[in-house]
Design a protein around this motif. Structure first.
Motif: not given
Length: 504
Positions: A419-443
């Motif tokens: 959800g996005q009650a406070s507004g859209p999350v915007g654009n993110w560089d997914i390369g930054r997620f590799s520092s912790k091997s983070i995964t994201i889902s938007r069901p």
């Protein structure tokens, strides 16, 4: 739901075309299928809610209601109240724009309706060719000074007035074309809470494969806000919002099994249209309610409970020992996520915006509560987990919390952005997620619930958790149906905790 949209260019000034079309009682002058028309009750033809009662050339009678008219935008919309055709929920719009090159007019005529599945193609063709295209040609002739011709022939070689008696014969014995009026919240344009307006709209008897539901309580959810603003394309004005309600089966159409008049039911699914006293819909995703589940509880908790079920069991299966971060923990979904995750053996960290909400979350069993308005929640999560970070973050807030949620995750952590009650999350560089091997889902809610086979396990799991006391749903905050705009304002301003419902 089907959508029909036709457009044409009329070689006449837009003011001339609008003067013809804005007369809600003037279609007998130009449409070849109409022999007589009058406005009921002596209302002005341009009065919102005016009802026109008209007769086709074969003697069939229809009633339509004007929903909106704007001289500034050169736009009007209307709905069908009664007709000898199964055009269920028919709402149409006419829109004009001047053509920039030359003195001509662009005319768009569109509609939405629910036809019986076995007659879909037939009715779409009728609306497209025998109503819209025939109307285009007749107005073109009228404004060009030529006599208005008889009905434009389609490939079937039959005008709309001659098709109607044959269609009526296809209806089941005893089926009535007599509709009724029902109060509903109408969205005539996308916008803020002020666009939610109480109106009376037409409701036909249930068609084949449909039931009619008399609502008792209607759930209010953030997805309704997204539909109202136009962020989600589930609602195209003019239309009725809402995807969750509880009530009683008031009528059953032909070819429906498993449901009878008087059955208590609830639902949390498209199509939109629950903000009303009564509606027709296919029963595929309706849920029978047992005596131990109150209507208000079902309307307050079904969509949220289903959501919590697939978030905790499918999107990211929570296991004993998991560190779980839940934003907006005092909200409707947040409260269920928090209680259920604790039952699954997780250590639950909830974030809230105030001390009052913190006390609610603590009473419901959160292990740790962070008031993010005065503390950096990402730093607090790292402190509470001794530097490990959260295994999963459930984030329905969006813009205000997305970056912090990433920072609060541990190695191979998972962010569930739902959800996005406070507004859209915007654009993110997914390369930054590799520092912790983070995964994201938007069901997407529908992808987990759009068939009885997908929905059933979540319904069973939710009701079992409710009966076993794993989760508790507090008494929802109630608003009269006419105060739907106030409910949306309070929800968006985060002035509420728990669930909100409209009382019918």
């Amino acid at each position: 739901m089907v959508k029909v949209c036709q457009s044409t260019i009329i070689n006449a000034p837009v003011e001339d075309v609008w003067s013809v079309l804005r007369d809600f009682n003037g279609h007998e002058r130009w449409h070849p299928a109409i022999s007589f028309s009058e406005i009921e009750g002596g209302d002005a033809a341009d009065a919102i809610s005016a009802v026109r009662h008209f007769r086709l050339t074969d003697g069939s009678e229809l009633r339509e209601q004007l929903l909106a008219l704007s001289d500034k935008d050169r736009r009007l919309s209307y709905c069908l109240l009664e007709a000898p055709l199964p055009l269920m929920g028919y709402v149409a719009s006419i829109r004009l724009k001047p053509v920039t090159d030359g003195n001509a007019t662009f005319w768009e005529w569109s509609s939405e309706f629910h036809p019986p599945a076995h007659r879909r193609d037939e009715l779409v063709k009728l609306v497209t060719e025998d109503i819209y295209q025939a109307g285009f040609e007749s107005v073109r002739r009228l404004l060009n000074g030529r006599p208005v011709a008889g009905p434009t022939r389609t490939t079937s070689e039959q005008p709309v007035a001659r098709l109607i008696p044959e269609m009526r014969q296809l209806e089941p014995p005893g089926a009535s074309a007599q509709g009724t009026l029902t109060k509903a919240i109408l969205v005539e344009r996308h916008g803020g809470p002020e666009v939610l307006r109480l109106a009376e709209i037409g409701l036909a008897p249930p068609s084949r494969g449909e039931v009619q539901i008399r609502h008792t309580f209607i759930g209010v959810n953030f997805i309704d806000v997204y539909c109202r603003t136009g962020y989600f394309d589930l609602l195209q004005p003019p239309a009725v919002p809402g995807m969750e309600a509880a009530g009683v089966i008031a009528a059953v159409g032909p070819e429906v099994s498993g449901f009878s008049v008087g059955d208590r039911i609830a639902y949390a699914c498209p199509p939109v249209g629950s903000y009303c006293e009564r509606r027709n819909m296919a029963p595929d995703l309706l849920v029978h309610l047992s005596d131990d589940i109150a209507d208000a509880t079902a309307a307050a908790g079904l969509l949220k409970g289903i959501t919590a079920s697939f978030l905790l069991h499918d999107v990211y299966p929570v296991k004993p020992g998991s560190f779980v971060l839940i934003h907006a923990a005092a909200g409707g979904v947040g409260q269920l996520l928090m209680q259920w995750a604790r039952h699954l053996g997780a250590t639950v960290i909830g974030t809230v915006s105030s001390d009052d909400k913190a006390r609610i979350v603590e009473r419901l069993g959160a292990h740790h509560v962070i008031v993010y308005s005065r503390e950096n929640f990402a730093e607090a999560v790292m402190r509470l987990t001794e530097g490990k970070g959260a295994d999963v973050a459930y984030d329905a807030v969006g813009n205000d919390t997305f970056g912090g949620s990433l920072a609060a995750l541990g190695i191979r952590g998972h962010l569930v952005s739902f959800g996005q009650a406070s507004g859209p999350v915007g654009n993110w560089d997914i390369g930054r997620f590799s520092s912790k091997s983070i995964t994201i889902s938007r069901p997407n809610y529908a992808h987990y619930t759009d068939s009885p086979e997908k929905l059933g396990p979540h319904i069973n799991r939710f009701f079992a958790a409710l009966r076993q006391g794993v989760i508790k749903i507090g008494a929802p905050r109630q608003y009269d149906l006419a105060r739907a705009a106030d409910a949306h304002r309070d929800l968006e301003a985060r002035r509420t905790t728990g669930a909100l419902v409209l009382r019918v």
